[in-house]
Enzyme design. Structure first.
Site, PDB file in Angstrom:
ATOM      1  N   THR A 125       0.829  -1.210   0.000  1.00  0.00           N
ATOM      2  CA  THR A 125       0.000   0.000   0.000  1.00  0.00           C
ATOM      3  C   THR A 125       0.861   1.257   0.000  1.00  0.00           C
ATOM      4  OG1 THR A 125      -1.503   1.304   1.369  1.00  0.00           O
ATOM      5  CG2 THR A 125      -0.149  -0.279   2.534  1.00  0.00           C
ATOM      6  N   ASP A 126       0.304   2.340  -0.542  1.00  0.00           N
ATOM      7  CA  ASP A 126       1.017   3.629  -0.510  1.00  0.00           C
ATOM      8  C   ASP A 126       1.125   4.185   0.903  1.00  0.00           C
ATOM      9  OD1 ASP A 126      -1.637   4.411  -0.104  1.00  0.00           O
ATOM     10  OD2 ASP A 126      -1.677   5.863  -1.752  1.00  0.00           O
ATOM     11  N   GLU A 127       0.358   3.609   1.850  1.00  0.00           N
ATOM     12  CA  GLU A 127       0.405   4.134   3.224  1.00  0.00           C
ATOM     13  C   GLU A 127       1.770   3.916   3.873  1.00  0.00           C
ATOM     14  OE1 GLU A 127      -2.877   3.599   5.801  1.00  0.00           O
ATOM     15  OE2 GLU A 127      -4.340   3.745   4.190  1.00  0.00           O
ATOM     16  N   TYR A 153      -1.837  -0.217  11.173  1.00  0.00           N
ATOM     17  CA  TYR A 153      -2.027  -0.883   9.871  1.00  0.00           C
ATOM     18  C   TYR A 153      -0.840  -0.601   8.955  1.00  0.00           C
ATOM     19  CZ  TYR A 153      -3.434  -1.352   4.979  1.00  0.00           C
ATOM     20  OH  TYR A 153      -3.449  -1.659   3.640  1.00  0.00           O
ATOM     21  N   LYS A 157       2.048  -3.164   7.365  1.00  0.00           N
ATOM     22  CA  LYS A 157       2.263  -3.363   5.926  1.00  0.00           C
ATOM     23  C   LYS A 157       3.720  -2.997   5.565  1.00  0.00           C
ATOM     24  CE  LYS A 157      -0.389  -4.341   3.132  1.00  0.00           C
ATOM     25  NZ  LYS A 157      -0.785  -5.671   2.585  1.00  0.00           N
TER      26      LYS A 157
HETATM   27  P1  NAD Z   1     -10.295  -6.686   2.576  1.00  0.00           P
HETATM   28  O1  NAD Z   1     -10.273  -6.365   4.027  1.00  0.00           O
HETATM   29  O2  NAD Z   1     -11.493  -6.370   1.779  1.00  0.00           O
HETATM   30  O3  NAD Z   1     -10.020  -8.254   2.377  1.00  0.00           O
HETATM   31  C1  NAD Z   1      -9.042  -8.940   3.097  1.00  0.00           C
HETATM   32  C2  NAD Z   1      -9.266 -10.447   2.883  1.00  0.00           C
HETATM   33  O4  NAD Z   1      -8.214 -11.136   3.581  1.00  0.00           O
HETATM   34  C3  NAD Z   1     -10.584 -10.951   3.442  1.00  0.00           C
HETATM   35  O5  NAD Z   1     -11.182 -11.840   2.524  1.00  0.00           O
HETATM   36  C4  NAD Z   1     -10.182 -11.691   4.706  1.00  0.00           C
HETATM   37  O6  NAD Z   1     -11.045 -12.771   5.042  1.00  0.00           O
HETATM   38  C5  NAD Z   1      -8.801 -12.187   4.329  1.00  0.00           C
HETATM   39  N1  NAD Z   1      -7.954 -12.449   5.504  1.00  0.00           N
HETATM   40  C6  NAD Z   1      -7.800 -11.644   6.589  1.00  0.00           C
HETATM   41  N2  NAD Z   1      -6.969 -12.257   7.476  1.00  0.00           N
HETATM   42  C7  NAD Z   1      -6.621 -13.448   6.931  1.00  0.00           C
HETATM   43  C8  NAD Z   1      -5.777 -14.508   7.356  1.00  0.00           C
HETATM   44  N3  NAD Z   1      -5.149 -14.477   8.548  1.00  0.00           N
HETATM   45  N4  NAD Z   1      -5.622 -15.581   6.545  1.00  0.00           N
HETATM   46  C9  NAD Z   1      -6.258 -15.633   5.350  1.00  0.00           C
HETATM   47  N5  NAD Z   1      -7.071 -14.668   4.901  1.00  0.00           N
HETATM   48  C10 NAD Z   1      -7.235 -13.580   5.677  1.00  0.00           C
HETATM   49  O7  NAD Z   1      -8.992  -6.007   1.972  1.00  0.00           O
HETATM   50  P2  NAD Z   1      -8.760  -5.308   0.556  1.00  0.00           P
HETATM   51  O8  NAD Z   1      -9.191  -3.912   0.625  1.00  0.00           O
HETATM   52  O9  NAD Z   1      -9.268  -6.209  -0.506  1.00  0.00           O
HETATM   53  O10 NAD Z   1      -7.165  -5.310   0.511  1.00  0.00           O
HETATM   54  C11 NAD Z   1      -6.446  -6.430  -0.006  1.00  0.00           C
HETATM   55  C12 NAD Z   1      -4.951  -6.140   0.072  1.00  0.00           C
HETATM   56  O11 NAD Z   1      -4.653  -4.964  -0.687  1.00  0.00           O
HETATM   57  C13 NAD Z   1      -4.450  -5.871   1.481  1.00  0.00           C
HETATM   58  O12 NAD Z   1      -3.170  -6.459   1.599  1.00  0.00           O
HETATM   59  C14 NAD Z   1      -4.344  -4.350   1.559  1.00  0.00           C
HETATM   60  O13 NAD Z   1      -3.333  -3.967   2.462  1.00  0.00           O
HETATM   61  C15 NAD Z   1      -3.954  -4.029   0.126  1.00  0.00           C
HETATM   62  N6  NAD Z   1      -4.362  -2.692  -0.367  1.00  0.00           N
HETATM   63  C16 NAD Z   1      -5.642  -2.271  -0.238  1.00  0.00           C
HETATM   64  C17 NAD Z   1      -6.020  -1.031  -0.780  1.00  0.00           C
HETATM   65  C18 NAD Z   1      -7.441  -0.521  -0.688  1.00  0.00           C
HETATM   66  O14 NAD Z   1      -7.704   0.615  -1.053  1.00  0.00           O
HETATM   67  N7  NAD Z   1      -8.405  -1.315  -0.239  1.00  0.00           N
HETATM   68  C19 NAD Z   1      -5.066  -0.249  -1.428  1.00  0.00           C
HETATM   69  C20 NAD Z   1      -3.747  -0.708  -1.520  1.00  0.00           C
HETATM   70  C21 NAD Z   1      -3.411  -1.936  -1.002  1.00  0.00           C
HETATM   71  O1  DAU Z   2      -4.072   4.108   0.417  1.00  0.00           O
HETATM   72  C1  DAU Z   2      -4.328   2.750   0.421  1.00  0.00           C
HETATM   73  C2  DAU Z   2      -5.165   2.390   1.637  1.00  0.00           C
HETATM   74  O2  DAU Z   2      -6.459   2.923   1.413  1.00  0.00           O
HETATM   75  C3  DAU Z   2      -5.219   0.882   1.876  1.00  0.00           C
HETATM   76  O3  DAU Z   2      -3.937   0.414   2.185  1.00  0.00           O
HETATM   77  C4  DAU Z   2      -6.187   0.566   3.015  1.00  0.00           C
HETATM   78  O4  DAU Z   2      -6.325  -0.845   3.152  1.00  0.00           O
HETATM   79  C5  DAU Z   2      -7.551   1.173   2.690  1.00  0.00           C
HETATM   80  O5  DAU Z   2      -8.447   0.943   3.759  1.00  0.00           O
HETATM   81  C6  DAU Z   2      -7.421   2.659   2.415  1.00  0.00           C
HETATM   82  O6  DAU Z   2      -7.074   3.378   3.624  1.00  0.00           O
HETATM   83  P1  DAU Z   2      -7.760   4.791   4.007  1.00  0.00           P
HETATM   84  O7  DAU Z   2      -7.619   4.965   5.457  1.00  0.00           O
HETATM   85  O8  DAU Z   2      -7.285   5.868   3.120  1.00  0.00           O
HETATM   86  O9  DAU Z   2      -9.291   4.444   3.571  1.00  0.00           O
HETATM   87  P2  DAU Z   2     -10.694   4.741   4.291  1.00  0.00           P
HETATM   88  O10 DAU Z   2     -11.740   4.360   3.294  1.00  0.00           O
HETATM   89  O11 DAU Z   2     -10.773   4.136   5.640  1.00  0.00           O
HETATM   90  O12 DAU Z   2     -10.688   6.312   4.457  1.00  0.00           O
HETATM   91  C7  DAU Z   2     -10.517   7.173   3.339  1.00  0.00           C
HETATM   92  C8  DAU Z   2     -10.523   8.603   3.857  1.00  0.00           C
HETATM   93  O13 DAU Z   2     -11.862   8.912   4.319  1.00  0.00           O
HETATM   94  C9  DAU Z   2      -9.617   8.844   5.045  1.00  0.00           C
HETATM   95  O14 DAU Z   2      -9.070  10.153   4.951  1.00  0.00           O
HETATM   96  C10 DAU Z   2     -10.539   8.765   6.251  1.00  0.00           C
HETATM   97  C11 DAU Z   2     -11.858   9.286   5.705  1.00  0.00           C
HETATM   98  N1  DAU Z   2     -13.086   8.716   6.318  1.00  0.00           N
HETATM   99  C12 DAU Z   2     -13.223   7.363   6.364  1.00  0.00           C
HETATM  100  C13 DAU Z   2     -14.357   6.787   6.912  1.00  0.00           C
HETATM  101  C14 DAU Z   2     -14.492   5.281   6.988  1.00  0.00           C
HETATM  102  C15 DAU Z   2     -14.105   9.557   6.770  1.00  0.00           C
HETATM  103  O15 DAU Z   2     -13.988  10.785   6.697  1.00  0.00           O
HETATM  104  N2  DAU Z   2     -15.218   8.984   7.318  1.00  0.00           N
HETATM  105  C16 DAU Z   2     -15.383   7.638   7.417  1.00  0.00           C
HETATM  106  O16 DAU Z   2     -16.429   7.188   7.955  1.00  0.00           O
END
Ligand code: NAD
Ligand code: DAU
Length: 339
Positions: A125-127, A153, A157
């Site tokens: 992730t970019d985080e 988190y 990562k």
């Molecule tokens: P998500 O939370 O929707 O899904 C995570 C999945 O992993 C779920 O199906 C869960 O059951 C499974 N999981 C959790 N713990 C587990 C374990 N111990 N063993 C096996 N499976 C397990 O997450 P997402 O948003 O789809 O993110 C997927 C990946 O991409 C993550 O690694 C996250 O860090 C990365 N990522 C997410 C974003 C985003 O914007 N959502 C952006 C960049 C990177």
């Molecule tokens: O940048 C990549 C990341 O993006 C991934 O690695 C993470 O898994 C993914 O959850 C996401 O993280 P963020 O924290 O950026 O996403 P989130 O949707 O939780 O929040 C997006 C922005 O919105 C953040 O600035 C917080 C704000 N927010 C979020 C929620 C849930 C609100 O203002 N209100 C809310 O209720």
């Protein structure tokens, strides 16, 4: 080609399974997923009966389960999506993030070494780059931006990425890492900004915006992320990191207002609530490397992607209404009740 996709019952993992089965119908894909609160087997329903797909319920941090599966399947490629992924939950309870995101990665890489996997891809992730100031729109994250972390988190990562690079250098594991910006699209769990705001708007509930709503995220439609990972698996170089993002920066308030406009609900639903602890100000990816070296560019503009996403949530109400009517109610009360 036999591929392990971990976390394939979650948001991006499931979209990746669908993408790969469409683009590479001859691949055999095994999904290992623990089915935590974020994993949903219903999502994988369309591929469950395919002879090219197998679902295994299991924990990536459970060494016996993982090694048994690798012994059985002899994977060519491993793509690790499995993670605890929600920043707010990591602030409430960091422990599980360390176990799944760090130890889970270690177990998968140990098995990849033992069973001589041809490529281990870590979905990052970019985080891990921390954040950028709001008043410097000229700054972007490159692959050389120093690793830092604001939340448990992002620290977990970042640790996983460091471990993956160490396994490459020390043990010669053919590792690639991608670091992507915020994804949105179908099947995203409604705890994340976009689906939460869509669900609340449709129910005429308050839209809880943290702090001032000025925080900026760089939004990428999930299919563009899936295609980037596929390209890294094909042509990416082991030991390299690839940033993925599409110069689609929006502040949270803009995103929320766009959603309200599209679903025809009033801005009076917006409610400013207490800020997230350690809240990152701005994320912005420079995708020059993946563009130059692999030819990747995002194809879905935010205005089109958000419309596709809202339409999907409108057409698939039962998918997310099932989620928000269950345990999620308790979560919502705990996180937003006294905010
Ligand atoms: P998500 O939370 O929707 O899904 C995570 C999945 O992993 C779920 O199906 C869960 O059951 C499974 N999981 C959790 N713990 C587990 C374990 N111990 N063993 C096996 N499976 C397990 O997450 P997402 O948003 O789809 O993110 C997927 C990946 O991409 C993550 O690694 C996250 O860090 C990365 N990522 C997410 C974003 C985003 O914007 N959502 C952006 C960049 C990177
Ligand atoms: O940048 C990549 C990341 O993006 C991934 O690695 C993470 O898994 C993914 O959850 C996401 O993280 P963020 O924290 O950026 O996403 P989130 O949707 O939780 O929040 C997006 C922005 O919105 C953040 O600035 C917080 C704000 N927010 C979020 C929620 C849930 C609100 O203002 N209100 C809310 O209720």
């Amino acid at each position: 080609m036999k591929m392990l996709v971990t976390g394939g019952a979650g948001f991006i993992g499931a979209n990746f399974v669908f993408y790969m089965m469409k683009e590479h119908p001859d691949y055999d894909i095994v999904c290992l997923d623990a089915l935590t609160y974020a994993g949903n087997l219903e999502t994988l329903e369309p591929v469950m009966s395919s002879p090219h797909f197998r679902f295994v319920k299991g924990d990536v941090a459970d060494r016996d389960t993982v090694f048994r599966l690798f012994e059985e399947e002899k994977f060519d490629v491993v793509v690790n999506f499995a993670a605890e992924s929600h920043v707010d939950r990591s602030i409430e309870d960091p422990g599980i993030f360390l176990r799944t995101n760090i130890l889970g990665t270690q177990v998968l890489m140990d098995a990849s070494i033992k069973y001589e996997v041809g490529r281990y891809h870590q979905v990052g992730t970019d985080e891990v780059y921390g954040d950028l100031p709001l008043d410097r729109p000229d700054l972007f994250f490159t692959e050389d931006t120093p690793i830092t972390a604001s939340s448990p988190y992002s620290a977990s990562k970042a640790s996983a990425d460091l471990l993956a690079m160490a396994y490459h250098r020390t043990f010669g594991l053919p590792v690639t890492i991608s670091r992507c910006s915020n994804n949105y699209g179908p099947y995203q769990f409604p705890e994340k900004l976009i689906p939460l705001m869509i669900a609340n708007a449709l129910a005429d509930k308050e839209l809880p915006v943290y702090g001032t709503g000025e925080n900026v995220r760089d939004w990428l439609y999930v299919e563009d992320h899936c295609r980037a990972i596929d390209m890294i698996l094909q042509d990416g170089v082991p030991g390299e990191v690839y940033n993925i993002g599409g110069h689609n920066e929006r502040n949270n308030l803009e995103v929320v207002k766009t959603i309200l406009r599209q679903v025809g609900k009033p801005e009076s639903l917006i409610t400013f609530v207490g800020d997230r602890k350690g809240h990152d100000l701005r994320y912005a990816i420079d995708p020059a490397k993946i563009n130059r070296e692999l030819g990747w560019l995002p194809t879905t503009k935010f205005d089109d992607g958000i419309k596709l996403t809202i339409d999907w949530y409108l057409d698939n109400r039962s998918w997310w209404e099932n989620i928000i009517s269950g345990d999620y109610q308790q979560y919502y009360k705990k996180m937003y009740g006294n905010r």
